[in-house]
Motif scaffolding. Structure first.
Motif, PDB file in Angstrom:
ATOM      1  N   GLN A   1       1.895   8.082  10.111  1.00 42.34           N
ATOM      2  CA  GLN A   1       1.052   7.431  10.855  1.00 42.34           C
ATOM      3  C   GLN A   1       2.040   7.359  12.558  1.00 42.34           C
ATOM      4  O   GLN A   1       1.060   8.020  13.414  1.00 42.34           O
ATOM      5  CB  GLN A   1       0.274   6.780  10.486  1.00 42.34           C
ATOM      6  CG  GLN A   1      -0.271   6.269   9.485  1.00 42.34           C
ATOM      7  CD  GLN A   1      -0.491   4.539   9.217  1.00 42.34           C
ATOM      8  OE1 GLN A   1      -1.369   4.253  10.302  1.00 42.34           O
ATOM      9  NE2 GLN A   1      -0.732   4.345   8.377  1.00 42.34           N
TER      10      GLN A   1
ATOM     11  N   GLY B   1       7.772   4.124   0.435  1.00 40.31           N
ATOM     12  CA  GLY B   1       7.413   4.312   1.568  1.00 40.31           C
ATOM     13  C   GLY B   1       7.848   2.827   2.728  1.00 40.31           C
ATOM     14  O   GLY B   1       7.977   2.664   4.220  1.00 40.31           O
ATOM     15  N   THR B   2       8.765   2.134   1.982  1.00 48.37           N
ATOM     16  CA  THR B   2       9.145   0.842   2.596  1.00 48.37           C
ATOM     17  C   THR B   2      10.595   0.646   2.063  1.00 48.37           C
ATOM     18  O   THR B   2      11.363   1.596   1.085  1.00 48.37           O
ATOM     19  CB  THR B   2       8.850  -0.297   1.291  1.00 48.37           C
ATOM     20  OG1 THR B   2       7.696  -1.028   1.209  1.00 48.37           O
ATOM     21  CG2 THR B   2       9.391  -1.691   1.643  1.00 48.37           C
TER      22      THR B   2
ATOM     23  N   GLU C   1       8.372  -0.338  -3.919  1.00 48.19           N
ATOM     24  CA  GLU C   1       6.972   0.583  -3.134  1.00 48.19           C
ATOM     25  C   GLU C   1       7.186   1.926  -2.435  1.00 48.19           C
ATOM     26  O   GLU C   1       8.231   1.895  -1.636  1.00 48.19           O
ATOM     27  CB  GLU C   1       6.447  -0.062  -2.360  1.00 48.19           C
ATOM     28  CG  GLU C   1       5.633  -1.429  -3.545  1.00 48.19           C
ATOM     29  CD  GLU C   1       4.940  -1.203  -4.265  1.00 48.19           C
ATOM     30  OE1 GLU C   1       4.495   0.130  -5.152  1.00 48.19           O
ATOM     31  OE2 GLU C   1       4.451  -1.384  -5.760  1.00 48.19           O
TER      32      GLU C   1
ATOM     33  N   VAL D   1       5.325   9.310   5.360  1.00 47.40           N
ATOM     34  CA  VAL D   1       5.483   9.069   4.163  1.00 47.40           C
ATOM     35  C   VAL D   1       3.890   7.350   5.405  1.00 47.40           C
ATOM     36  O   VAL D   1       5.039   6.794   6.096  1.00 47.40           O
ATOM     37  CB  VAL D   1       5.208   8.403   2.942  1.00 47.40           C
ATOM     38  CG1 VAL D   1       5.719   9.554   2.017  1.00 47.40           C
ATOM     39  CG2 VAL D   1       6.521   7.493   3.210  1.00 47.40           C
ATOM     40  N   THR D   2       3.087   6.347   4.973  1.00 49.32           N
ATOM     41  CA  THR D   2       2.962   5.392   5.278  1.00 49.32           C
ATOM     42  C   THR D   2       2.536   5.545   7.008  1.00 49.32           C
ATOM     43  O   THR D   2       1.771   5.889   7.835  1.00 49.32           O
ATOM     44  CB  THR D   2       3.359   3.783   4.371  1.00 49.32           C
ATOM     45  OG1 THR D   2       5.380   4.046   5.412  1.00 49.32           O
ATOM     46  CG2 THR D   2       4.049   4.098   3.226  1.00 49.32           C
ATOM     47  N   GLU D   3       3.267   4.147   6.935  1.00 47.43           N
ATOM     48  CA  GLU D   3       2.965   4.387   8.776  1.00 47.43           C
ATOM     49  C   GLU D   3       4.342   4.945   9.475  1.00 47.43           C
ATOM     50  O   GLU D   3       3.228   4.812  10.575  1.00 47.43           O
ATOM     51  CB  GLU D   3       3.551   2.339   8.950  1.00 47.43           C
ATOM     52  CG  GLU D   3       2.558   0.801   8.732  1.00 47.43           C
ATOM     53  CD  GLU D   3       2.422   0.988   7.789  1.00 47.43           C
ATOM     54  OE1 GLU D   3       1.507  -0.310   6.692  1.00 47.43           O
ATOM     55  OE2 GLU D   3       3.525   1.317   7.153  1.00 47.43           O
TER      56      GLU D   3
ATOM     57  N   SER E   1       6.503  -3.227   7.455  1.00 46.69           N
ATOM     58  CA  SER E   1       6.335  -2.940   8.690  1.00 46.69           C
ATOM     59  C   SER E   1       5.203  -3.165   9.091  1.00 46.69           C
ATOM     60  O   SER E   1       4.365  -3.787   8.238  1.00 46.69           O
ATOM     61  CB  SER E   1       5.482  -1.373   8.257  1.00 46.69           C
ATOM     62  OG  SER E   1       7.082  -0.472   7.806  1.00 46.69           O
TER      63      SER E   1
ATOM     64  N   ALA F   1       1.261  -0.887  -0.626  1.00 49.10           N
ATOM     65  CA  ALA F   1      -0.008   0.075  -0.069  1.00 49.10           C
ATOM     66  C   ALA F   1       1.053   1.129   0.108  1.00 49.10           C
ATOM     67  O   ALA F   1       2.097   1.320   0.732  1.00 49.10           O
ATOM     68  CB  ALA F   1      -0.815   0.105   1.183  1.00 49.10           C
ATOM     69  N   THR F   2       0.430   1.959  -0.856  1.00 48.01           N
ATOM     70  CA  THR F   2       1.240   3.225  -1.254  1.00 48.01           C
ATOM     71  C   THR F   2       0.309   4.715  -0.137  1.00 48.01           C
ATOM     72  O   THR F   2      -0.955   4.735  -1.043  1.00 48.01           O
ATOM     73  CB  THR F   2       2.220   3.805  -2.625  1.00 48.01           C
ATOM     74  OG1 THR F   2       0.670   4.235  -3.249  1.00 48.01           O
ATOM     75  CG2 THR F   2       3.047   2.498  -2.868  1.00 48.01           C
ATOM     76  N   VAL F   3       0.881   5.778   0.040  1.00 44.82           N
ATOM     77  CA  VAL F   3       0.491   7.048   0.298  1.00 44.82           C
ATOM     78  C   VAL F   3       0.660   8.037  -0.285  1.00 44.82           C
ATOM     79  O   VAL F   3       1.788   8.418  -1.089  1.00 44.82           O
ATOM     80  CB  VAL F   3       0.472   6.990   2.213  1.00 44.82           C
ATOM     81  CG1 VAL F   3      -0.031   8.831   2.639  1.00 44.82           C
ATOM     82  CG2 VAL F   3       0.008   6.655   2.867  1.00 44.82           C
TER      83      VAL F   3
END
Length: 665
Positions: free
Chosen positions: A217, A96-97, A94, A212-214, A183, A10-12
């Motif tokens: 958050q 954010g990874t 991808e 970005v991503t987790e 993650s 999943a990407t943001v």
């Protein structure tokens, strides 16, 4: 031969480009049992597996040498150092990874330095991110280039490549591997740090990968403010004279604004990460301490601050104006940087004056490390006192607080804060982290459980101290978000560190509970204890300019006439306490000491710093560390420890030093 897996992650999307983050020379993510390998290239099938040259180089498999198997990929026909093998990873990576990239490299002849980098393009503009810096390679052995890379923006072009620093000789690569550790979802059922610590804002330093991503958050849940770790430094904002760029900083500031976070600026002036052109005179030669060179340097400084400061205005209300200007080993306490050697103290005066003109409402800071060390603390205090007396607009002092699990003592940190209170200025903890290592010789495959617990106690005690100064400490910034991205992975030596509140998979550590709820320390699942690679740790400052002797002196036969020992309990909680012992030698000089006492209520020593401890029943013996064993007449040495108790915790009634009874102070 290639094994390749493409996994949907999943990407943001973000509105603006964000620079990628790189961490160099780390252990391979494949060592983690949770790691997912997405690519391996061994070249055993006789093809280049998609690798191509960056220019007109020739790439072909070779059986001349191989790291594994019988083949490698040979690169010939290089006519420039930047030319080398390159692989398209646009459809593989991808956003954010964090990917760990591992490439084995060998020269065909001679020697050079090799680098591993990534080229990315957005809107036709190329950017280059270094994953592994200059690493010595030759034609006699294979060298592993391994580092971590996170793409934090949408790009149209993305290639990994190997280059050299100077020569154009042929080279080989082999056994390429790319992997990542997925993650985990962030923990939403734990308290937010910013909701628990209300005496001052708590922040984190960030790169593009942290928004970005987790990661984004986690950052949003726990922190009040952010500090761009590198994006506002001179090399990022004015790489060439009077050409300003904010492609790294703008997305970070925009994210902060969108999420209601304050931004702390770091930094206008530093002796590192300043482009070489800044110190080149009008004649094209390195600047010297002439009136002409000084005037040119100060004009460049003023131009830089006026542009960068005005760019963000009131959006960034706090700035580190000058960074790391103190050298306590100089008689005047001033670092002999290019800035000082050319302009003297006028570069500091100019920086603050111009910053005040451009940012009339901002808080302006002088920032430094090891300010808990008395010599450095006092030299910084003297400088700030002098400059403020001259009318230089210094609003605050920044204490970096790069420390480790056994250094410094709480009393040293308290003295650091107390020293500046009379000046009536703000104080902030600007770059805090707590290394799990106590010397440069240690290297743990995984963080030992006892070190993580000791780290939690250090965070607990330091935050408890800071919270006692709500009017003096106006912010605390942790230097990083989670253990997957920390500068300590490569400083002072290359090894995986774990200095932050969240682990590499963004989960709360005991260190987090040390800040939020110390009663829960020990409830976090941790790695098993691992024996360090060195025989016995030597607690030293993580950013010390010089280390202690390798071996502590052995105690000389006791011939002192008298001694005095003070014993204090500096902190206590249910079942545990922290103690501090100070030894004063009032007899003849000794080389090496051994202090002893007997507990009377069943107390035990769990951990000790600035010495080595053994306990047999109720009898405790502490011997000196490598650097504090020589005690002249009137000399002192101190050590601290964590202990446990049940029922009561009385002070031991008697103490000895090298077998002689001491008076108590």
């Amino acid at each position: 031969m290639r094994a390749l897996a493409r996994l949907a992650v999943a990407t943001v999307l973000v509105a603006a480009p964000v620079a990628a983050v790189t961490i160099t020379n780390i252990a391979s993510a494949a060592d983690d049992p949770a790691a997912v390998t997405v690519l391996t290239d061994t070249f055993e099938d006789g093809t280049s597996d998609g690798w191509a040259g960056r220019s007109a180089e020739v790439l072909a498999t070779s059986t001349t040498v191989a790291h594994g198997g019988s083949r490698s990929l040979q690169v010939t026909g290089r006519t420039a150092a930047w030319q080398g093998p390159s692989l398209d990873v646009l459809d593989l990576f991808e956003k954010g990874t964090a990917y760990t990239i591992s490439v084995w490299v060998r020269m065909a002849e001679g020697s050079d330095n090799a680098r591993l980098s990534v080229e990315r393009r957005t809107g036709g503009t190329a950017s280059y991110d270094q994953v592994v810096g200059n690493t010595a390679v030759n034609n006699g052995n294979w060298v592993n280039l391994v580092g971590r890379y996170t793409l934090a923006s949408d790009v149209e072009f993305l290639r990994v490549y190997v280059e050299t620093s100077s020569s154009t000789g042929s080279l080989y690569i082999d056994d390429v591997a790319i992997s990542y550790v997925p993650s985990l979802p962030i923990q939403t059922d734990i308290p937010s740090i910013k909701d628990v610590i209300t005496e001052f804002p708590v922040g984190a330093s960030i790169t593009g990968a942290e928004i970005v991503t987790e990661h984004g958050q986690l950052l949003n849940k726990h922190f009040d403010l952010v500090t761009p770790g590198n994006a506002l430094k001179w090399d990022a904002t004015e790489p060439t004279e009077n050409t300003f760029t904010y492609t790294q900083a703008d997305p970070l500031v925009a994210w902060a604004k969108a999420n209601g976070k304050a931004v702390r600026g770091h930094t206008f002036v530093w002796h590192n990460q300043t482009p070489a052109w800044v110190f080149v005179g009008a004649d094209g030669q390195p600047m010297t301490a002439t009136a002409e060179d000084k005037a040119l340097l100060l004009s460049r400084l003023e131009n830089h601050i006026r542009n960068v400061g005005a760019k963000y205005g009131t959006t960034i209300p706090v700035w580190d104006v000058v960074n790391e200007v103190i050298d306590e080993n100089q008689s005047d306490g001033l670092r002999r940087s290019n800035w000082f050697n050319i302009a003297g103290l006028d570069y500091i005066r100019t920086a603050f004056r111009v910053a005040r003109e451009v940012l009339p409402t901002a808080k302006l800071y002088i920032n430094d490390y090891n300010t808990n060390v008395p010599a450095k603390r006092d030299k910084l205090f003297n400088l700030v006192t002098q400059l403020k007396a001259e009318g230089v607009p210094i609003d605050g002092v920044g204490h970096q607080v790069h420390i480790n699990v056994s250094w410094p003592t709480l009393s040293e940190s308290k003295a650091m804060i107390d020293k500046f209170v009379p000046l009536g200025i703000d104080q902030q903890v600007t770059e805090m982290d707590v290394s799990i290592y106590t010397n440069s010789g240690e290297n743990f495959p995984t963080p030992p459980a006892d070190r993580l617990r000791q780290q939690a106690f250090m965070y607990r005690d330091m935050f408890a101290l800071f919270r006692q100064y709500p009017g003096e400490i106006t912010a605390v910034i942790v230097w990083g978000l989670a253990d997957d991205n920390t500068w300590l992975d490569t400083f002072p030596v290359t090894r995986k560190d774990a200095p932050l509140l969240f682990d590499t998979r963004l989960q709360a550590k005991d260190a987090y509970w040390g800040v939020v709820d110390p009663s829960k320390i020990g409830t976090t699942t941790t790695a098993p204890t691992v024996v360090p690679t060195t025989s016995s740790p030597t607690p030293t400052p993580t950013v010390s300019s010089s280390g202690p002797p390798t071996d502590p002196p052995s105690p000389t036969p006791s011939n002192i006439g008298s001694c005095s020992i003070s014993y204090r309990v500096t902190g206590s909680w249910q079942g545990g306490f922290q103690g501090e012992v100070k030894i004063t030698n009032t007899g003849t000089a000794i080389s090496g000491w051994r202090a002893g006492w007997t507990f009377t209520a069943g107390q035990t020593v769990a951990q000790l710093w600035n010495g080595s401890v053994s306990q047999s029943g109720s009898t405790v013996t502490v011997t000196n560390a490598a650097w504090n064993g020589n005690l002249a007449t009137g000399g002192t040495a101190s050590f601290g420890f964590l202990g446990s108790w049940t029922g009561s915790n009385p002070v031991p009634p008697a103490f000895t030093l090298n077998g002689n009874a001491c008076t108590t102070a």
